[in-house]
Design an enzyme around this catalytic site. Structure first.
Site, PDB file in Angstrom:
ATOM      1  N   CYS A 169       6.639 118.379  80.805  1.00 51.33           N
ATOM      2  CA  CYS A 169       7.576 117.815  79.832  1.00 51.33           C
ATOM      3  C   CYS A 169       7.408 116.306  79.745  1.00 51.33           C
ATOM      4  O   CYS A 169       8.184 115.637  79.075  1.00 51.33           O
ATOM      5  CB  CYS A 169       9.016 118.110  80.247  1.00 51.33           C
ATOM      6  SG  CYS A 169       9.318 119.817  80.641  1.00 51.33           S
ATOM      7  N   HIS A 187       7.251 123.828  77.564  1.00 46.33           N
ATOM      8  CA  HIS A 187       8.563 123.560  78.162  1.00 46.33           C
ATOM      9  C   HIS A 187       9.213 122.301  77.603  1.00 46.33           C
ATOM     10  O   HIS A 187      10.169 121.795  78.181  1.00 46.33           O
ATOM     11  CB  HIS A 187       8.436 123.502  79.688  1.00 46.33           C
ATOM     12  CG  HIS A 187       7.991 124.808  80.272  1.00 46.33           C
ATOM     13  ND1 HIS A 187       7.389 124.924  81.491  1.00 46.33           N
ATOM     14  CD2 HIS A 187       8.052 126.067  79.764  1.00 46.33           C
ATOM     15  CE1 HIS A 187       7.098 126.197  81.730  1.00 46.33           C
ATOM     16  NE2 HIS A 187       7.484 126.908  80.688  1.00 46.33           N
ATOM     17  N   CYS A 315      -7.174 117.042  90.329  1.00 46.28           N
ATOM     18  CA  CYS A 315      -7.631 117.118  88.942  1.00 46.28           C
ATOM     19  C   CYS A 315      -8.439 115.893  88.538  1.00 46.28           C
ATOM     20  O   CYS A 315      -9.488 116.015  87.905  1.00 46.28           O
ATOM     21  CB  CYS A 315      -6.440 117.288  88.014  1.00 46.28           C
ATOM     22  SG  CYS A 315      -5.657 118.868  88.250  1.00 46.28           S
TER      23      CYS A 315
END
Ligand SMILES: [Zn+2]
Length: 400
Positions: A169, A187, A315
């Site tokens: 979000c 979301h 990541c």
């Protein structure tokens, strides 16, 4: 005469016997559990006999302990060693090059480098709240798109990625320059409030977190629509809610993308929530025709067994290696080019005091318009998308 033909005193006696048996059973469980914790060589002959007589209890206790160990292992963060990771990234790069339709699914793990805490990592919001600890808010308005967000935007620009489906979000995909049509923020987005009384829904992008007064099942932000005067609501989908807003959730594009995908790359998501959306995994197709799955995550995910490749790494590290392998430069994020500033609707006169969250500004030093200047960095998370949804869920869990 009571039901079942037993007198009151008979029922009481039966109840006493039942309680006594239960207590004996519990005591036996405690004993067996104590003996099992000892090394086999240290057990006395009598203890050995008790174990032999309590085969069912031993099996149950051993099962419990295996399940506990399994759960613990699933929460551990694992890193591939550098050579292993490099080898896996080469394989991933070739999958990215060869994919006809690549969809990227992202979770909180891609934003941790932007100092937004994740949910289920060892220091994640969820994990801490479950342990009964309080959580401090990172200053969300200081967060910027990470190397991973910027790489994804570049991969999309290069037509190597067709769509991005995110559980986050934090609005960082939008701020990385990824076009809105190419993303589904399932979301919600903390910077967007909408008027649902207007048709089509009227959207207001803001340069501050619009969710400070909102919570589970309570979405009104306190501001009103410039056109119709209706109450504005945030776009956040809390745990236990169903997201029905068109934008920014963009479910239609997400399911379309999933149905066209031949390759899915999951970045920094535990997939515990995403796995519950069957449309995203083409579960109606036979397994051989489902997209190939590539997962980058430090922890176990429920989709690991289905993955063509699982990369254990951060990541940003994996994306840096991947972009090198593909020979693509990663654009640097610049506040001056952040699309949120051109998308944003300014507050009207009189609305400046309608929030106390720090506003984003094009330069880090300059205070945002309408700021009350209260930095959030060490304040505990109470309101908004980050705190309340989680807290509510935790409380409810304790009750059940
Ligand atoms: Zn309206």
């Amino acid at each position: 005469m009571a039901a079942g033909g037993l007198s009151r005193s008979e029922r009481k006696a039966a109840e006493r016997v039942r309680r006594l048996r239960e207590e004996q059973q519990r005591e036996r469980l405690r004993q067996v559990s104590r003996i099992l914790r000892k090394a086999a060589t240290e057990r006395s002959a009598e203890e050995g006999r008790l174990l032999a007589e309590s085969e069912d209890l031993v099996t149950e206790l051993q099962g419990r302990s295996r399940r506990r160990e399994g759960l613990k292992r699933r929460q551990e963060e694992v890193c591939d060693d550098p050579e292993e990771l490099q080898r896996k990234v080469r394989e991933l790069a070739s999958a990215v090059r060869n994919a006809k339709y690549l969809v990227v699914y992202t979770g909180a793990g891609i934003s941790t480098a932007a100092s937004i805490p994740d949910y289920r990592g060892p220091n994640g919001v969820w994990t801490l709240l479950q342990k009964g600890r309080s959580v401090s808010a990172a200053d969300l308005s200081e967060a910027e798109p990470t190397l991973t967000h910027m790489s994804i935007a570049r991969l999309h620009e290069q037509k190597l990625v067709q769509h991005v489906v995110s559980q986050n979000c934090d609005g960082l995909h939008l701020r990385s320059g990824l076009p809105r049509s190419a993303m589904s923020e399932l979301h919600g987005n903390m910077y967007i409030e909408v008027c649902t009384a207007c048709t089509p829904n009227r959207e207001y992008v803001r340069v501050f977190d619009v969710t400070e007064r909102t919570a589970l099942h309570r979405h009104q932000t306190g501001r009103t629509c410039h056109k119709c005067g209706g109450q504005l609501r945030d776009t956040i989908v809390h745990f236990g809610e169903r997201g029905t807003l068109g934008q920014p959730l963009n479910w239609e594009a997400a399911t379309q993308a999933a149905s066209k995908a031949d390759t899915i790359l999951c970045l920094g998501s535990s997939l515990k929530v995403l796995k519950k959306y069957p449309h995203l995994w083409c579960m109606t197709k036979p397994p051989s025709r489902r997209p190939k799955l590539y997962i980058v995550n430090l922890q176990w995910t429920p989709k690991d067994d289905w993955a063509a490749l699982k990369l254990h790494g951060k990541c940003d590290d994996v994306m840096q290696l991947l972009m090198d392998e593909l020979g693509l430069e990663i654009p640097r994020y610049s506040r001056w080019q952040d699309p949120i500033f051109s998308l944003a609707t300014p507050l009207r006169a009189g609305e400046e005091g309608s929030h106390s969250r720090k506003s984003l500004c094009r330069s880090r030093e300059e205070p945002g318009p309408g700021d009350r200047g209260a930095p959030l960095s060490s304040a505990p998370i109470l309101g908004g998308w980050f705190g309340r949804g989680c807290t509510k869920r935790t409380k409810r869990k304790k009750v059940t």
